[in-house]
Scaffold this motif. Sequence first.
Motif, mmCIF file in Angstrom:
data_model
loop_
_atom_site.group_PDB
_atom_site.id
_atom_site.type_symbol
_atom_site.label_atom_id
_atom_site.label_comp_id
_atom_site.label_asym_id
_atom_site.label_seq_id
_atom_site.Cartn_x
_atom_site.Cartn_y
_atom_site.Cartn_z
ATOM 1 N N TYR A 1 0.837 -1.201 0.000
ATOM 2 C CA TYR A 1 0.000 0.000 0.000
ATOM 3 C C TYR A 1 0.873 1.252 0.000
ATOM 4 O O TYR A 1 1.976 1.239 0.544
ATOM 5 C CB TYR A 1 -0.907 0.023 1.246
ATOM 6 C CG TYR A 1 -1.795 -1.185 1.343
ATOM 7 C CD1 TYR A 1 -3.068 -1.189 0.778
ATOM 8 C CD2 TYR A 1 -1.354 -2.345 1.977
ATOM 9 C CE1 TYR A 1 -3.883 -2.314 0.848
ATOM 10 C CE2 TYR A 1 -2.159 -3.481 2.049
ATOM 11 C CZ TYR A 1 -3.432 -3.451 1.489
ATOM 12 O OH TYR A 1 -4.223 -4.567 1.549
ATOM 13 N N CYS B 1 2.325 -16.881 1.146
ATOM 14 C CA CYS B 1 1.815 -17.802 0.130
ATOM 15 C C CYS B 1 0.912 -17.081 -0.864
ATOM 16 O O CYS B 1 1.023 -17.279 -2.075
ATOM 17 C CB CYS B 1 0.988 -18.859 0.846
ATOM 18 S SG CYS B 1 1.410 -20.484 0.401
ATOM 19 N N SER C 1 1.673 -16.372 -4.759
ATOM 20 C CA SER C 1 0.723 -16.840 -5.776
ATOM 21 C C SER C 1 0.286 -15.698 -6.673
ATOM 22 O O SER C 1 0.136 -15.859 -7.877
ATOM 23 C CB SER C 1 -0.523 -17.444 -5.123
ATOM 24 O OG SER C 1 -0.183 -18.572 -4.382
ATOM 25 N N ILE D 1 -7.957 -15.306 2.772
ATOM 26 C CA ILE D 1 -6.832 -14.796 3.566
ATOM 27 C C ILE D 1 -7.209 -14.713 5.041
ATOM 28 O O ILE D 1 -6.402 -14.992 5.917
ATOM 29 C CB ILE D 1 -6.326 -13.426 3.022
ATOM 30 C CG1 ILE D 1 -5.092 -12.937 3.787
ATOM 31 C CG2 ILE D 1 -7.377 -12.330 3.101
ATOM 32 C CD1 ILE D 1 -3.845 -12.983 2.978
ATOM 33 N N ASN D 2 -8.462 -14.361 5.333
ATOM 34 C CA ASN D 2 -8.905 -14.287 6.731
ATOM 35 C C ASN D 2 -9.004 -15.679 7.349
ATOM 36 O O ASN D 2 -8.817 -15.853 8.543
ATOM 37 C CB ASN D 2 -10.284 -13.631 6.837
ATOM 38 C CG ASN D 2 -10.355 -12.317 6.093
ATOM 39 O OD1 ASN D 2 -10.595 -12.306 4.892
ATOM 40 N ND2 ASN D 2 -10.111 -11.228 6.766
ATOM 41 N N LEU D 3 -9.325 -16.661 6.490
ATOM 42 C CA LEU D 3 -9.509 -18.020 7.002
ATOM 43 C C LEU D 3 -8.194 -18.791 7.077
ATOM 44 O O LEU D 3 -8.171 -19.932 7.513
ATOM 45 C CB LEU D 3 -10.485 -18.788 6.097
ATOM 46 C CG LEU D 3 -11.889 -18.186 5.959
ATOM 47 C CD1 LEU D 3 -12.692 -18.935 4.910
ATOM 48 C CD2 LEU D 3 -12.613 -18.215 7.294
ATOM 49 N N GLY D 4 -7.108 -18.171 6.632
ATOM 50 C CA GLY D 4 -5.822 -18.862 6.659
ATOM 51 C C GLY D 4 -5.708 -19.924 5.576
ATOM 52 O O GLY D 4 -4.992 -20.907 5.720
ATOM 53 N N MET D 5 -6.480 -19.753 4.508
ATOM 54 C CA MET D 5 -6.441 -20.720 3.409
ATOM 55 C C MET D 5 -5.942 -20.014 2.154
ATOM 56 O O MET D 5 -6.744 -19.483 1.394
ATOM 57 C CB MET D 5 -7.850 -21.247 3.135
ATOM 58 C CG MET D 5 -8.612 -21.623 4.370
ATOM 59 S SD MET D 5 -8.413 -23.332 4.766
ATOM 60 C CE MET D 5 -9.464 -24.075 3.571
ATOM 61 N N PRO D 6 -4.628 -19.997 1.931
ATOM 62 C CA PRO D 6 -4.116 -19.219 0.800
ATOM 63 C C PRO D 6 -4.552 -19.781 -0.543
ATOM 64 O O PRO D 6 -4.565 -20.992 -0.741
ATOM 65 C CB PRO D 6 -2.600 -19.342 0.952
ATOM 66 C CG PRO D 6 -2.389 -20.585 1.735
ATOM 67 C CD PRO D 6 -3.575 -20.714 2.650
ATOM 68 N N LEU D 7 -4.917 -18.879 -1.437
ATOM 69 C CA LEU D 7 -5.154 -19.290 -2.817
ATOM 70 C C LEU D 7 -3.812 -19.615 -3.452
ATOM 71 O O LEU D 7 -2.809 -18.987 -3.148
ATOM 72 C CB LEU D 7 -5.794 -18.161 -3.605
ATOM 73 C CG LEU D 7 -7.276 -17.912 -3.414
ATOM 74 C CD1 LEU D 7 -7.732 -16.822 -4.355
ATOM 75 C CD2 LEU D 7 -8.074 -19.172 -3.673
ATOM 76 N N THR D 8 -3.812 -20.557 -4.345
ATOM 77 C CA THR D 8 -2.581 -20.904 -5.063
ATOM 78 C C THR D 8 -2.497 -20.033 -6.322
ATOM 79 O O THR D 8 -3.445 -19.316 -6.637
ATOM 80 C CB THR D 8 -2.636 -22.381 -5.462
ATOM 81 O OG1 THR D 8 -3.630 -22.515 -6.469
ATOM 82 C CG2 THR D 8 -2.998 -23.276 -4.280
ATOM 83 N N LEU E 1 -7.566 -9.817 -2.904
ATOM 84 C CA LEU E 1 -6.842 -11.017 -2.455
ATOM 85 C C LEU E 1 -6.096 -10.843 -1.140
ATOM 86 O O LEU E 1 -5.997 -11.787 -0.370
ATOM 87 C CB LEU E 1 -5.892 -11.507 -3.553
ATOM 88 C CG LEU E 1 -6.624 -12.092 -4.766
ATOM 89 C CD1 LEU E 1 -5.632 -12.688 -5.735
ATOM 90 C CD2 LEU E 1 -7.638 -13.136 -4.368
ATOM 91 N N ILE E 2 -5.539 -9.662 -0.864
ATOM 92 C CA ILE E 2 -4.852 -9.525 0.439
ATOM 93 C C ILE E 2 -5.446 -8.446 1.327
ATOM 94 O O ILE E 2 -4.941 -8.195 2.408
ATOM 95 C CB ILE E 2 -3.319 -9.320 0.307
ATOM 96 C CG1 ILE E 2 -2.995 -8.132 -0.594
ATOM 97 C CG2 ILE E 2 -2.611 -10.587 -0.133
ATOM 98 C CD1 ILE E 2 -1.528 -7.756 -0.584
ATOM 99 N N GLY E 3 -6.518 -7.799 0.887
ATOM 100 C CA GLY E 3 -7.139 -6.761 1.715
ATOM 101 C C GLY E 3 -8.080 -7.341 2.752
ATOM 102 O O GLY E 3 -8.325 -6.732 3.793
ATOM 103 N N CYS F 1 1.645 -24.068 -1.652
ATOM 104 C CA CYS F 1 0.485 -23.371 -1.095
ATOM 105 C C CYS F 1 -0.536 -24.372 -0.553
ATOM 106 O O CYS F 1 -1.139 -24.149 0.492
ATOM 107 C CB CYS F 1 -0.183 -22.500 -2.151
ATOM 108 S SG CYS F 1 0.801 -21.107 -2.672
ATOM 109 N N ILE G 1 0.356 -25.446 2.923
ATOM 110 C CA ILE G 1 -0.025 -24.460 3.946
ATOM 111 C C ILE G 1 -1.540 -24.528 4.170
ATOM 112 O O ILE G 1 -2.024 -24.506 5.302
ATOM 113 C CB ILE G 1 0.343 -23.030 3.482
ATOM 114 C CG1 ILE G 1 1.821 -22.922 3.131
ATOM 115 C CG2 ILE G 1 -0.051 -22.000 4.520
ATOM 116 C CD1 ILE G 1 2.751 -22.936 4.297
ATOM 117 N N ASN H 1 -3.705 -25.435 7.675
ATOM 118 C CA ASN H 1 -4.654 -24.517 8.297
ATOM 119 C C ASN H 1 -6.106 -24.957 8.116
ATOM 120 O O ASN H 1 -7.012 -24.252 8.500
ATOM 121 C CB ASN H 1 -4.486 -23.111 7.711
ATOM 122 C CG ASN H 1 -3.205 -22.464 8.181
ATOM 123 O OD1 ASN H 1 -2.823 -22.622 9.329
ATOM 124 N ND2 ASN H 1 -2.536 -21.762 7.297
#
Lengths: 236, 237
Positions: A112, A203, A207, B126-133, B153-155, B225, B228, B232
Amino acid sequence: MSELVQEGNIFILSIPISFMIPRVEEIHKLLDIVENHEGPTALIITSKHHKIFSAGMDLKYMQKHGAWTGLSIFSALMGLYGRLLSFKVPTIAALNGHTIAGGLIFALSVDYRIMARGKFTIKMTELGLGAVIPRGGNVVLSTKLTPSVHRDLVLRCKEYSCEEALANNIVDELVESQDLMIRARELANELASLGEKKDVYICVKKSMYYDTIDINLKAEIKKIEWKIMGKEESKL
Amino acid sequence: MAELSCEKSMYLMKMPVAFSAETFQDINEKLDIIEKAQGPKVLIVTSKHPRLFSGGLDLKEIQKKGLDYALALYDGILKLSARFLQIGFPTIAAINGPCFGAGFLLALAMDYRLSVPSAKFAMREINLGMPLTPKGCAIFKAKLNPKMYRNILIGGKSLSAGEGKDEGFIDEIVEKSELIIKSKELAETLADLGNKNEVYSCVKSSMYHDPIKVISSDDNLHEYCLKILKNNFNPKL
């Protein structure tokens, strides 16, 4: 010299206004500390200068050490971009002044960007200087910016005022100078929880930006690519 | 099960709000039927539910059947989305409500998106700790501007239909009562492009070459990924 200050879960890294190899190495060491912090974490990067965030690579360093040695700063910088693109915690650049060339790519490598309102410019100077922007730098620009902004920065050396930078999504927010660090801390606190599960954050970032990261981490100087326009290779 | 109806050259598919293995098989079979039909064609996809477009993968089924089933569904949504990315006729998502996870991915894989004002869009991985590949990110990267790509994706936040329109991933916002009418109006203007299926498919395959390639090839980062993600994995999500 760079400086790292910790305020609970928030780290504030102040960088010098230009890059040379020892400074990049120092930044890497300070980044290690941030990545090793346990629990929620976020990083703010700024500079202490009153009107420059970063001017990119250190031209004096290059002159002093000769162009060829000086140019090795490019691969060191690309290694830094690659690391920031896949950093384990949310990162915020608090742009306190002019953000130029390698300094702009550096700022774009973090997540950001908040900028202080003022007579500051954002630009790429390479074409005007007759220098080449390496592929690693260009791929950060093309990943983080829209195609027309990438073109205007690189092919027209367009200078963006901070208002224009906001309108073109080069920066996310514009705030008054005195509020810059307040707002940066606020955002950092909001994002820090995402920096708790560092394996997940890295990760997702890997990705998302894997090809950009790859190109930067694997970048090395190739004489043909790095040749300063108009000069003979033997003089580099 | 999805419901498929056809009016002249216009197909309307109403999906269930959650994707199970059966849903994927069913949707794929219905796409086979449309692909085989001769002449101009266009597909509108909406949901069977009155207020929700898609909640994504079927969490109830995942809770019952565990991690391997979840990974099979992840594979299912990637393959279905990649199919939409290169399908030989125009596709329109008529988004009648919140659109999350795999449902958001599928909506982006279509050519056009109309949305009701109340719809929300989010990837909560991302909040659930399950990264997208990389495979999961590829379509977002192709269809979103860089800022939205990051924010989604990361917000870790949800976006409104209005933001979607401003940022270009929603083409039009229409009131709920008008959604299907407007979708059909758009579909009518597009149906002819779905006449030469191989041409339409060829152009789309060229446009979205990168995401299609990423989804169809295997790489180490994808495996990393998934590791990980497995660590999680929480069946009680």
